[in-house]
Design a protein around this motif. Structure first.
Motif, PDB file in Angstrom:
ATOM      1  N   UNK A   5      91.893 -35.864 125.656  1.00 13.70           N
ATOM      2  CA  UNK A   5      91.324 -36.429 124.540  1.00 13.70           C
ATOM      3  C   UNK A   5      90.216 -35.574 123.720  1.00 13.70           C
ATOM      4  N   UNK A   6      89.930 -34.454 124.823  1.00 15.33           N
ATOM      5  CA  UNK A   6      89.082 -33.733 124.180  1.00 15.33           C
ATOM      6  C   UNK A   6      89.648 -32.754 122.799  1.00 15.33           C
ATOM      7  N   UNK A   7      89.309 -32.610 121.572  1.00 17.32           N
ATOM      8  CA  UNK A   7      89.534 -32.258 120.625  1.00 17.32           C
ATOM      9  C   UNK A   7      90.948 -32.670 120.207  1.00 17.32           C
ATOM     10  N   UNK A   8      91.264 -33.914 120.543  1.00 15.26           N
ATOM     11  CA  UNK A   8      92.553 -34.522 119.970  1.00 15.26           C
ATOM     12  C   UNK A   8      92.307 -35.138 118.651  1.00 15.26           C
ATOM     13  N   UNK A   9      93.422 -34.997 117.999  1.00 17.71           N
ATOM     14  CA  UNK A   9      93.446 -35.459 116.573  1.00 17.71           C
ATOM     15  C   UNK A   9      93.145 -37.066 116.493  1.00 17.71           C
ATOM     16  N   UNK A  10      93.527 -37.623 117.587  1.00 15.54           N
ATOM     17  CA  UNK A  10      93.342 -39.082 117.624  1.00 15.54           C
ATOM     18  C   UNK A  10      91.916 -39.457 117.707  1.00 15.54           C
ATOM     19  N   UNK A  11      91.058 -38.692 118.680  1.00 11.88           N
ATOM     20  CA  UNK A  11      89.949 -38.946 118.830  1.00 11.88           C
ATOM     21  C   UNK A  11      88.829 -38.354 117.826  1.00 11.88           C
ATOM     22  N   UNK A  12      89.321 -37.420 117.283  1.00 13.14           N
ATOM     23  CA  UNK A  12      88.581 -36.871 115.846  1.00 13.14           C
ATOM     24  C   UNK A  12      88.666 -37.772 114.902  1.00 13.14           C
ATOM     25  N   UNK A  13      89.751 -38.590 114.805  1.00 13.60           N
ATOM     26  CA  UNK A  13      90.230 -39.330 113.642  1.00 13.60           C
ATOM     27  C   UNK A  13      89.083 -40.508 113.779  1.00 13.60           C
ATOM     28  N   UNK A  14      88.755 -41.061 115.116  1.00 11.83           N
ATOM     29  CA  UNK A  14      87.576 -41.963 115.255  1.00 11.83           C
ATOM     30  C   UNK A  14      86.480 -42.165 114.457  1.00 11.83           C
ATOM     31  N   UNK A 143      97.188 -28.939 111.316  1.00 10.58           N
ATOM     32  CA  UNK A 143      96.398 -29.624 110.242  1.00 10.58           C
ATOM     33  C   UNK A 143      97.069 -30.870 109.728  1.00 10.58           C
ATOM     34  N   UNK A 144      98.358 -30.507 109.188  1.00 11.27           N
ATOM     35  CA  UNK A 144      99.008 -31.527 108.877  1.00 11.27           C
ATOM     36  C   UNK A 144      99.207 -32.930 109.590  1.00 11.27           C
ATOM     37  N   UNK A 145      99.165 -32.608 110.714  1.00 11.47           N
ATOM     38  CA  UNK A 145      99.422 -33.800 111.746  1.00 11.47           C
ATOM     39  C   UNK A 145      98.032 -34.645 112.051  1.00 11.47           C
ATOM     40  N   UNK A 146      97.015 -33.580 112.131  1.00 10.15           N
ATOM     41  CA  UNK A 146      95.659 -34.210 112.127  1.00 10.15           C
ATOM     42  C   UNK A 146      95.181 -34.826 110.969  1.00 10.15           C
ATOM     43  N   UNK A 147      95.619 -34.462 109.761  1.00  8.99           N
ATOM     44  CA  UNK A 147      95.434 -35.185 108.384  1.00  8.99           C
ATOM     45  C   UNK A 147      96.034 -36.187 108.479  1.00  8.99           C
ATOM     46  N   UNK A 148      97.211 -36.414 108.875  1.00  7.20           N
ATOM     47  CA  UNK A 148      98.046 -37.615 108.989  1.00  7.20           C
ATOM     48  C   UNK A 148      97.344 -38.896 109.503  1.00  7.20           C
ATOM     49  N   UNK A 149      97.045 -38.396 110.665  1.00  7.50           N
ATOM     50  CA  UNK A 149      96.449 -39.335 111.681  1.00  7.50           C
ATOM     51  C   UNK A 149      94.985 -39.773 111.262  1.00  7.50           C
ATOM     52  N   UNK A 150      94.277 -38.771 110.646  1.00  7.56           N
ATOM     53  CA  UNK A 150      92.940 -39.077 109.918  1.00  7.56           C
ATOM     54  C   UNK A 150      93.114 -40.114 108.872  1.00  7.56           C
ATOM     55  N   UNK A 151      94.038 -39.944 107.670  1.00  9.27           N
ATOM     56  CA  UNK A 151      94.670 -40.685 106.953  1.00  9.27           C
ATOM     57  C   UNK A 151      94.601 -42.282 107.178  1.00  9.27           C
ATOM     58  N   UNK A 152      95.420 -42.324 108.399  1.00 15.35           N
ATOM     59  CA  UNK A 152      95.975 -43.561 108.867  1.00 15.35           C
ATOM     60  C   UNK A 152      94.562 -44.391 109.337  1.00 15.35           C
ATOM     61  N   UNK A 153      93.806 -43.535 110.301  1.00 17.08           N
ATOM     62  CA  UNK A 153      92.471 -44.277 110.632  1.00 17.08           C
ATOM     63  C   UNK A 153      91.588 -44.755 109.273  1.00 17.08           C
ATOM     64  N   UNK A 154      91.586 -43.679 108.197  1.00 19.20           N
ATOM     65  CA  UNK A 154      90.743 -44.039 107.207  1.00 19.20           C
ATOM     66  C   UNK A 154      91.247 -44.967 106.411  1.00 19.20           C
ATOM     67  N   UNK A 326      99.308 -40.957  97.398  1.00 17.89           N
ATOM     68  CA  UNK A 326      99.332 -39.757  97.083  1.00 17.89           C
ATOM     69  C   UNK A 326      98.227 -38.739  97.124  1.00 17.89           C
ATOM     70  N   UNK A 327      97.004 -39.386  96.600  1.00 19.45           N
ATOM     71  CA  UNK A 327      95.982 -38.522  96.520  1.00 19.45           C
ATOM     72  C   UNK A 327      95.219 -38.206  97.840  1.00 19.45           C
ATOM     73  N   UNK A 328      95.449 -39.124  98.744  1.00 21.89           N
ATOM     74  CA  UNK A 328      95.070 -38.960 100.033  1.00 21.89           C
ATOM     75  C   UNK A 328      95.616 -38.010 100.910  1.00 21.89           C
ATOM     76  N   UNK A 329      96.770 -37.621 100.725  1.00 21.49           N
ATOM     77  CA  UNK A 329      97.500 -36.575 101.705  1.00 21.49           C
ATOM     78  C   UNK A 329      97.379 -35.264 101.723  1.00 21.49           C
ATOM     79  N   UNK A 330      97.198 -34.614 100.502  1.00 21.65           N
ATOM     80  CA  UNK A 330      97.042 -33.115 100.528  1.00 21.65           C
ATOM     81  C   UNK A 330      95.778 -32.436 100.692  1.00 21.65           C
TER      82      UNK A 330
END
Length: 429
Positions: A5-14, A143-154, A326-330
């Motif tokens: 879980x260290x530096x995981x896109x999921x925990x960062x998105x928290x 980054x695209x993966x981390x951004x996708x997860x982050x947007x889901x949490x957002x 659309x605006x949240x993605x890129x």
């Protein structure tokens, strides 16, 4: 904490989840609370926002500069994040826990002080949290993966902070609503920060002086075009969120309790529509997808003019959700690439400065939103909930449809001047 879980896109998105719940509640309801519920005049509310921006113009870049220069065994960003968590909780509660009986200048002073404290601590959090993204995730694919997860949490956080909030403050009041959200923020933000392990490579980098650091930032044309275009679109995000309670009351003429359904129509629809936009962006590319998303967002607000009652409000809200998705993605991927190019040019990783200046440009959009509210209010005679004027229906149709459409068209025009970045092997990783 478990190493996986260290530096995981999921925990960062928290961290995004934690920050967006109170931030969305603030953006959606602070104007409604102070102007409509407490009777603060729109002019005084606008003045408070303007004074905050003067302070924000100073604290944003300084926060980024100090963060970049911080060197501790815990990293550059983590000490700032840990220190700011309890302060942010207290400041957020202060915004909505207004002592009973405050009126006129006393209410204005409470609003101004709480706003400055809240936004000052929020600056530290957003700058340091955002600066971690390009450092923890290298290459467009991750980054695209981390951004996708982050947007889901957002999006889930936005849904809680906007659609659920009317139910919470209706049941418990604004003060206890703020306390509940502050506790949620503290728990999830701690989990995020505990899961971050910063790299040590920055420790060996020479430190740029303040003037030199900002001179390099000011010379970056791509950075300015991208962020100024985004700032106008971000204004629309804030304007829509803050105006929907007014729009629901005066234009749709629905009870306050039904505002939850209207907000949910926008933000629930965003969740699946983000995946549609990832497909569109993959087909068109990041730059063209970003531009198309701005155009679609502009068109999506037009039907709001014709809203009549809850059913049409929900239908048009879903359409807005498509534009918002659309605006949240890129933006996170494009912004990180700009920082990479700066690093290649200067030999410095300056995520803090770039995140801070970007944050200031984005937050400055709040002044556009506040001025729009004040100017349109003056034109149509809206002063406050105690004095809504002769035509509040038209006031909020203009604010939720005409003004956002114009702002998004400005954003689209500016985006046309940003040329695609050069692609190299690193960008494909």
């Amino acid at each position: 904490m478990n190493k996986k879980w260290m530096n995981s896109p999921f925990t960062y998105a928290l961290g995004m989840f934690a920050l967006m719940i109170p931030s969305q509640a603030f953006n959606s309801f602070y104007s409604y609370y102070y102007v409509e519920k407490l009777g603060l005049g729109v002019g005084l509310a606008t003045l408070a926002r303007t004074l905050y921006l003067i302070w924000d113009a100073v604290n944003q870049p300084i926060a980024g500069y100090l963060s970049d220069r911080t060197r501790t065994r815990f990293g550059r960003r983590k000490p700032w994040l840990y220190s700011a968590i309890p302060l942010f909780m207290a400041a957020f509660v202060m915004v909505f826990a207004v002592p009973h009986g405050l009126k006129d200048m006393d209410l204005f002073l409470w609003f101004l002080v709480s706003l400055i404290l809240y936004e000052g601590v929020a600056t530290i959090l957003w700058v340091n949290y955002g600066a971690l993204f390009p450092e923890l995730f290298r290459g467009n694919r991750i980054r695209a993966k981390a951004s996708a997860i982050q947007q889901g949490f957002q999006i889930v956080a936005i849904l809680i902070g906007s659609a659920l909030t009317p139910l919470v403050f209706d049941a418990f009041g604004f003060g206890y609503m703020a306390l509940i959200y502050a506790v949620l923020f503290g728990l999830f933000m701690l989990l995020c920060v505990m899961s971050v392990q910063e790299g040590s490579q920055a420790d060996a980098e020479p430190k740029l002086g303040l003037v030199e650091a900002f001179r390099e930032t000011l010379k970056n044309k791509e950075f300015w075009l991208f962020n100024i275009a985004n700032s106008f679109a971000q204004t629309v995000n804030g304007l829509l969120s803050s105006m929907i309670p007014f729009y629901a009351k005066y234009a749709l003429r629905i009870p306050e309790a039904q505002v939850t359904f209207l907000l949910a129509s926008i933000f629930v629809s965003v969740i699946p529509l983000v995946m549609v936009w990832y497909w569109i962006v993959n087909k068109l590319g990041a730059h063209n997808g970003w531009r198309v998303s701005l155009a679609v967002y502009a068109l999506s607000v037009v039907p709001l003019w014709f809203g009549q009652g809850l059913a049409s409000g929900i239908t048009f809200g879903i359409i807005v959700g498509f534009g918002l998705a659309g605006f949240l993605v890129t933006p996170p991927v494009l912004n990180s690439r700009i920082i990479d190019l700066d690093t290649a040019r200067t030999g410095q990783r300056r995520e803090g400065v770039y995140t801070a200046v970007s944050g200031f440009i984005t937050r400055s959009s709040g002044l556009i939103s506040a001025l729009s509210f004040w100017i349109i209010g003056m034109i149509y005679g809206y002063v406050s909930g105690d004095d809504p004027g002769p035509n509040p229906d038209l006031t909020f149709r203009v604010l939720i449809c005409v003004v956002p459409f114009c702002l998004l068209m400005v954003s689209l025009i500016i985006s046309l001047f940003l040329k695609p970045f050069s692609v190299n092997e690193d960008s494909r990783k």
